[in-house]
Write a protein that holds these residues in place. Structure first.
Motif, PDB file in Angstrom:
ATOM      1  N   GLY A 280       0.920  -1.052   0.290  1.00  0.00           N
ATOM      2  CA  GLY A 280       0.113  -0.199   0.087  1.00  0.00           C
ATOM      3  C   GLY A 280       1.209   1.743  -0.435  1.00  0.00           C
ATOM      4  N   TYR A 281       1.980   1.069   1.001  1.00  0.00           N
ATOM      5  CA  TYR A 281       3.158   2.674   1.159  1.00  0.00           C
ATOM      6  C   TYR A 281       3.611   2.597  -0.290  1.00  0.00           C
ATOM      7  CZ  TYR A 281       7.564   4.630   1.666  1.00  0.00           C
ATOM      8  OH  TYR A 281       8.131   5.199   1.260  1.00  0.00           O
ATOM      9  N   PHE A 282       3.320   1.270  -0.765  1.00  0.00           N
ATOM     10  CA  PHE A 282       4.145   1.611  -2.919  1.00  0.00           C
ATOM     11  C   PHE A 282       3.573   2.159  -3.400  1.00  0.00           C
ATOM     12  CE2 PHE A 282       5.400  -0.049  -6.595  1.00  0.00           C
ATOM     13  CZ  PHE A 282       6.609  -0.018  -7.039  1.00  0.00           C
ATOM     14  N   ILE A 283       2.869   1.701  -3.733  1.00  0.00           N
ATOM     15  CA  ILE A 283       1.337   2.175  -4.959  1.00  0.00           C
ATOM     16  C   ILE A 283       1.399   3.714  -4.217  1.00  0.00           C
ATOM     17  CG2 ILE A 283      -1.343   2.586  -5.165  1.00  0.00           C
ATOM     18  CD1 ILE A 283      -0.808  -0.525  -5.029  1.00  0.00           C
ATOM     19  N   GLU A 284       0.993   3.967  -3.030  1.00  0.00           N
ATOM     20  CA  GLU A 284       0.992   6.252  -2.383  1.00  0.00           C
ATOM     21  C   GLU A 284       1.850   6.299  -2.912  1.00  0.00           C
ATOM     22  OE1 GLU A 284      -1.238   9.110  -0.926  1.00  0.00           O
ATOM     23  OE2 GLU A 284      -2.137   7.027  -1.286  1.00  0.00           O
ATOM     24  N   LYS A 285       3.013   5.759  -2.439  1.00  0.00           N
ATOM     25  CA  LYS A 285       4.529   6.412  -2.542  1.00  0.00           C
ATOM     26  C   LYS A 285       5.019   6.880  -4.500  1.00  0.00           C
ATOM     27  CE  LYS A 285       9.010   4.621  -3.066  1.00  0.00           C
ATOM     28  NZ  LYS A 285       9.616   3.979  -2.722  1.00  0.00           N
ATOM     29  N   TYR A 286       4.296   5.990  -4.826  1.00  0.00           N
ATOM     30  CA  TYR A 286       4.691   5.843  -6.280  1.00  0.00           C
ATOM     31  C   TYR A 286       3.551   7.166  -7.494  1.00  0.00           C
ATOM     32  CZ  TYR A 286       9.231   3.740  -6.397  1.00  0.00           C
ATOM     33  OH  TYR A 286      10.203   2.835  -6.500  1.00  0.00           O
ATOM     34  N   LYS A 287       2.056   7.233  -6.115  1.00  0.00           N
ATOM     35  CA  LYS A 287       1.062   8.306  -7.183  1.00  0.00           C
ATOM     36  C   LYS A 287       1.354   9.425  -6.487  1.00  0.00           C
ATOM     37  CE  LYS A 287      -2.523   8.937  -4.744  1.00  0.00           C
ATOM     38  NZ  LYS A 287      -3.263   8.860  -2.998  1.00  0.00           N
ATOM     39  N   SER A 288       2.322   9.665  -5.642  1.00  0.00           N
ATOM     40  CA  SER A 288       2.945  10.851  -5.435  1.00  0.00           C
ATOM     41  C   SER A 288       3.893  10.863  -6.243  1.00  0.00           C
ATOM     42  CB  SER A 288       3.513  11.294  -3.814  1.00  0.00           C
ATOM     43  OG  SER A 288       2.520  10.542  -3.270  1.00  0.00           O
ATOM     44  N   PHE A 289       4.969  10.559  -7.181  1.00  0.00           N
ATOM     45  CA  PHE A 289       5.732  10.561  -8.050  1.00  0.00           C
ATOM     46  C   PHE A 289       5.027  10.059  -9.206  1.00  0.00           C
ATOM     47  CE2 PHE A 289       8.998   8.801  -5.044  1.00  0.00           C
ATOM     48  CZ  PHE A 289       9.047   9.945  -4.059  1.00  0.00           C
ATOM     49  N   ALA A 290       3.885  10.581  -9.441  1.00  0.00           N
ATOM     50  CA  ALA A 290       2.934  10.228 -10.656  1.00  0.00           C
ATOM     51  C   ALA A 290       3.343   8.851 -11.704  1.00  0.00           C
ATOM     52  CB  ALA A 290       2.984  11.456 -10.962  1.00  0.00           C
ATOM     53  N   ASP A 291       4.178   8.361 -11.308  1.00  0.00           N
ATOM     54  CA  ASP A 291       4.875   7.556 -11.619  1.00  0.00           C
ATOM     55  C   ASP A 291       3.594   5.991 -11.675  1.00  0.00           C
ATOM     56  OD1 ASP A 291       5.962   5.340 -12.748  1.00  0.00           O
ATOM     57  OD2 ASP A 291       7.861   5.271 -11.869  1.00  0.00           O
ATOM     58  N   TYR A 292       2.589   5.835 -12.882  1.00  0.00           N
ATOM     59  CA  TYR A 292       1.632   4.613 -12.668  1.00  0.00           C
ATOM     60  C   TYR A 292       1.695   3.951 -13.197  1.00  0.00           C
ATOM     61  CZ  TYR A 292      -1.316   9.007 -11.000  1.00  0.00           C
ATOM     62  OH  TYR A 292      -1.507  10.128 -11.000  1.00  0.00           O
ATOM     63  N   ARG A 293       3.459   3.685 -13.737  1.00  0.00           N
ATOM     64  CA  ARG A 293       3.503   2.098 -13.733  1.00  0.00           C
ATOM     65  C   ARG A 293       4.090   1.198 -12.676  1.00  0.00           C
ATOM     66  NH1 ARG A 293       8.475   1.030 -16.253  1.00  0.00           N
ATOM     67  NH2 ARG A 293      10.049   2.731 -14.854  1.00  0.00           N
ATOM     68  N   CYS A 294       4.292   2.109 -11.807  1.00  0.00           N
ATOM     69  CA  CYS A 294       4.496   1.751 -10.415  1.00  0.00           C
ATOM     70  C   CYS A 294       3.180   1.332 -10.047  1.00  0.00           C
ATOM     71  CB  CYS A 294       5.643   1.833  -9.223  1.00  0.00           C
ATOM     72  SG  CYS A 294       7.625   1.920 -10.060  1.00  0.00           S
ATOM     73  N   VAL A 295       2.489   2.285  -9.669  1.00  0.00           N
ATOM     74  CA  VAL A 295       0.643   1.703  -9.439  1.00  0.00           C
ATOM     75  C   VAL A 295       0.255   1.078 -10.183  1.00  0.00           C
ATOM     76  CG1 VAL A 295      -1.545   3.793  -9.270  1.00  0.00           C
ATOM     77  CG2 VAL A 295       0.643   4.385  -8.975  1.00  0.00           C
ATOM     78  N   LEU A 296       0.432   0.955 -11.055  1.00  0.00           N
ATOM     79  CA  LEU A 296      -0.324  -0.341 -11.565  1.00  0.00           C
ATOM     80  C   LEU A 296       0.150  -1.512 -11.661  1.00  0.00           C
ATOM     81  CD1 LEU A 296      -0.714   0.789 -15.237  1.00  0.00           C
ATOM     82  CD2 LEU A 296      -2.731   0.342 -13.321  1.00  0.00           C
ATOM     83  N   ALA A 297       1.714  -1.874 -10.682  1.00  0.00           N
ATOM     84  CA  ALA A 297       2.226  -3.114 -10.949  1.00  0.00           C
ATOM     85  C   ALA A 297       2.523  -3.277  -9.587  1.00  0.00           C
ATOM     86  CB  ALA A 297       4.226  -2.775 -10.955  1.00  0.00           C
ATOM     87  N   GLY A 298       1.590  -2.414  -8.534  1.00  0.00           N
ATOM     88  CA  GLY A 298       1.541  -2.392  -7.640  1.00  0.00           C
ATOM     89  C   GLY A 298       0.403  -3.084  -6.562  1.00  0.00           C
ATOM     90  N   ILE A 299      -0.823  -2.396  -7.632  1.00  0.00           N
ATOM     91  CA  ILE A 299      -2.287  -2.693  -8.107  1.00  0.00           C
ATOM     92  C   ILE A 299      -2.033  -4.619  -8.548  1.00  0.00           C
ATOM     93  CG2 ILE A 299      -4.306  -3.048  -8.877  1.00  0.00           C
ATOM     94  CD1 ILE A 299      -3.828   0.501  -9.307  1.00  0.00           C
ATOM     95  N   ILE A 300      -1.003  -4.175  -9.215  1.00  0.00           N
ATOM     96  CA  ILE A 300      -0.914  -6.336  -9.533  1.00  0.00           C
ATOM     97  C   ILE A 300      -0.845  -7.337  -8.835  1.00  0.00           C
ATOM     98  CG2 ILE A 300       0.502  -7.891 -10.991  1.00  0.00           C
ATOM     99  CD1 ILE A 300      -0.288  -5.456 -13.763  1.00  0.00           C
ATOM    100  N   THR A 301       0.269  -6.604  -7.939  1.00  0.00           N
ATOM    101  CA  THR A 301       1.217  -7.309  -6.738  1.00  0.00           C
ATOM    102  C   THR A 301      -0.156  -7.509  -5.711  1.00  0.00           C
ATOM    103  OG1 THR A 301       2.994  -6.398  -7.444  1.00  0.00           O
ATOM    104  CG2 THR A 301       2.832  -7.841  -5.110  1.00  0.00           C
ATOM    105  N   VAL A 302      -0.558  -6.394  -5.730  1.00  0.00           N
ATOM    106  CA  VAL A 302      -2.186  -7.256  -4.069  1.00  0.00           C
ATOM    107  C   VAL A 302      -2.459  -8.182  -5.211  1.00  0.00           C
ATOM    108  CG1 VAL A 302      -3.980  -6.284  -3.364  1.00  0.00           C
ATOM    109  CG2 VAL A 302      -1.441  -5.204  -3.495  1.00  0.00           C
ATOM    110  N   GLY A 303      -2.628  -8.111  -6.551  1.00  0.00           N
ATOM    111  CA  GLY A 303      -3.866  -8.984  -6.724  1.00  0.00           C
ATOM    112  C   GLY A 303      -3.270 -10.197  -6.379  1.00  0.00           C
ATOM    113  N   VAL A 304      -1.792 -10.280  -6.957  1.00  0.00           N
ATOM    114  CA  VAL A 304      -1.225 -11.674  -7.080  1.00  0.00           C
ATOM    115  C   VAL A 304      -1.322 -12.101  -5.455  1.00  0.00           C
ATOM    116  CG1 VAL A 304       0.860 -12.777  -7.078  1.00  0.00           C
ATOM    117  CG2 VAL A 304       0.063 -11.201  -9.236  1.00  0.00           C
ATOM    118  N   ILE A 305      -0.744 -11.340  -4.289  1.00  0.00           N
ATOM    119  CA  ILE A 305      -0.413 -11.495  -3.680  1.00  0.00           C
ATOM    120  C   ILE A 305      -2.452 -12.434  -2.657  1.00  0.00           C
ATOM    121  CG2 ILE A 305      -0.563 -11.208  -1.283  1.00  0.00           C
ATOM    122  CD1 ILE A 305       1.500  -9.051  -2.174  1.00  0.00           C
ATOM    123  N   THR A 306      -3.133 -11.625  -3.509  1.00  0.00           N
ATOM    124  CA  THR A 306      -4.610 -12.373  -2.184  1.00  0.00           C
ATOM    125  C   THR A 306      -4.916 -13.260  -3.020  1.00  0.00           C
ATOM    126  OG1 THR A 306      -5.902 -10.744  -4.418  1.00  0.00           O
ATOM    127  CG2 THR A 306      -5.557  -9.951  -1.799  1.00  0.00           C
TER     128      THR A 306
END
Length: 311
Positions: A266-292
């Motif tokens: 969650g921190y990973f997603i929030e941090k890169y959202k602040s940097f407007a790096d949506y590649r990393c935001v999407l990667a974080g979302i995919i990671t959450v989906g895989v983990i769950t």
């Protein structure tokens, strides 16, 4: 070898999924980028993902023999092919918000250590919050379900509290606890404790009265009744509820991590959202989906192994 052979009709769907997989590889390697695109990434990670997904699909469809596996594979590869074509032809021309598939999966090559440490951080928080909630919720629910006076007091209160989303407590919990880590664990605890408690109360109330009477006839006391009769009776229901509780706990965890933690997906997603790096935001979302998904599969497997008599 016969067990690996599919029904002839299924080979048509298997062939379509295979052709789409090959088409994705060809599009990735040979199809040129739209000239105005500036962001070009190595395609190795994306090809590895496509191939791993295809191998998983091939194994799954031959073991399960379910047509739905082919349907999922066809839809997935068709989606990625459309995404790749749209990006490389310029129909999608916004590298900031919609990166190429290669760019998205290249994040896992660029930041493996960071993503790995964030995954471990999230799982650590999830473990402690979930464990405390399951143990305390089960024990208190067992006692409350057995003693009417306690049930009349606590059950109405829990009915009110469970209507409040656990994340709404987060701002207050951050002020109470000394660290964001403790606050995040508390959020997970609230997300799991009350449903576990209520579920246990209901299960205790549903126990066959003849079982209780038989135990009393044999001279079983209160402690023995709770832990040798009622708890084993309720155990299958507890195990079955774990998968649903884990999904809810992880969603609350990801939200809690966005509030001030310095570790976790969650921190990973929030941090890169602040940097407007949506590649990393999407990667974080995919990671959450895989983990769950992995957690859900593991818990379901444990459930089927532990309570075989329910099958």
């Amino acid at each position: 070898m016969k067990k690996w052979l599919l029904d002839p009709k299924m080979y048509i769907e298997f062939g379509i999924a295979t052709l789409l997989y090959v088409a994705n590889i060809v599009l990735t390697l040979l199809f040129p980028y739209f000239t105005e695109h500036k962001a070009y990434y190595d395609s190795t990670a994306y090809i590895v993902v496509l191939t791993a997904a295809y191998l998983l699909y091939a194994i799954t469809v031959h073991i399960s023999r379910k047509k739905s596996a082919s349907d999922i594979a066809v839809l997935t590869y068709a989606f990625f092919a459309l995404w790749e074509v749209s990006y490389k032809t310029g129909l999608v021309n916004n590298d900031l918000l919609i990166p190429s598939p290669e760019g998205l999966f290249h994040v896992f090559v660029e930041k493996p250590a960071e993503i790995g440490s964030d995954i471990l951080g999230s799982l650590s928080l999830l473990f402690w919050g979930f464990l405390l909630a399951i143990v305390l919720g089960t024990m208190l629910g067992l006692l409350t379900g057995w003693i009417p006076r306690i049930r009349e007091v606590l059950l109405p209160l829990s009915n009110v509290i469970t209507l409040i989303p656990p994340l709404m407590f987060s701002a207050y919990l951050i002020m109470i606890f000394s660290t964001f880590r403790q606050a995040a664990i508390a959020v997970i605890f609230f997300a799991v404790f009350w449903p576990t408690f209520q579920g246990m109360v209901v299960r205790v109330g549903q126990i066959d009265k003849s079982i209780i009477e038989a135990a009393r006839t044999m001279g079983v006391g209160t402690v023995g009744m709770l832990f040798k009769v009622i708890f084993p009776y309720c155990l299958p229901g507890i195990i079955k509820s774990i998968s649903k509780s884990l999904r809810g706990a992880f969603m609350c965890l990801s939200g809690a991590e966005m509030l001030g933690m310095n570790l976790g997906i969650g921190y990973f997603i929030e941090k890169y959202k602040s940097f407007a790096d949506y590649r990393c935001v999407l990667a974080g979302i995919i990671t959450v989906g895989v983990i769950t998904t992995v957690i859900d599969l593991v818990v379901n497997r444990i459930e089927k192994t532990v309570i075989k008599w329910e099958g």
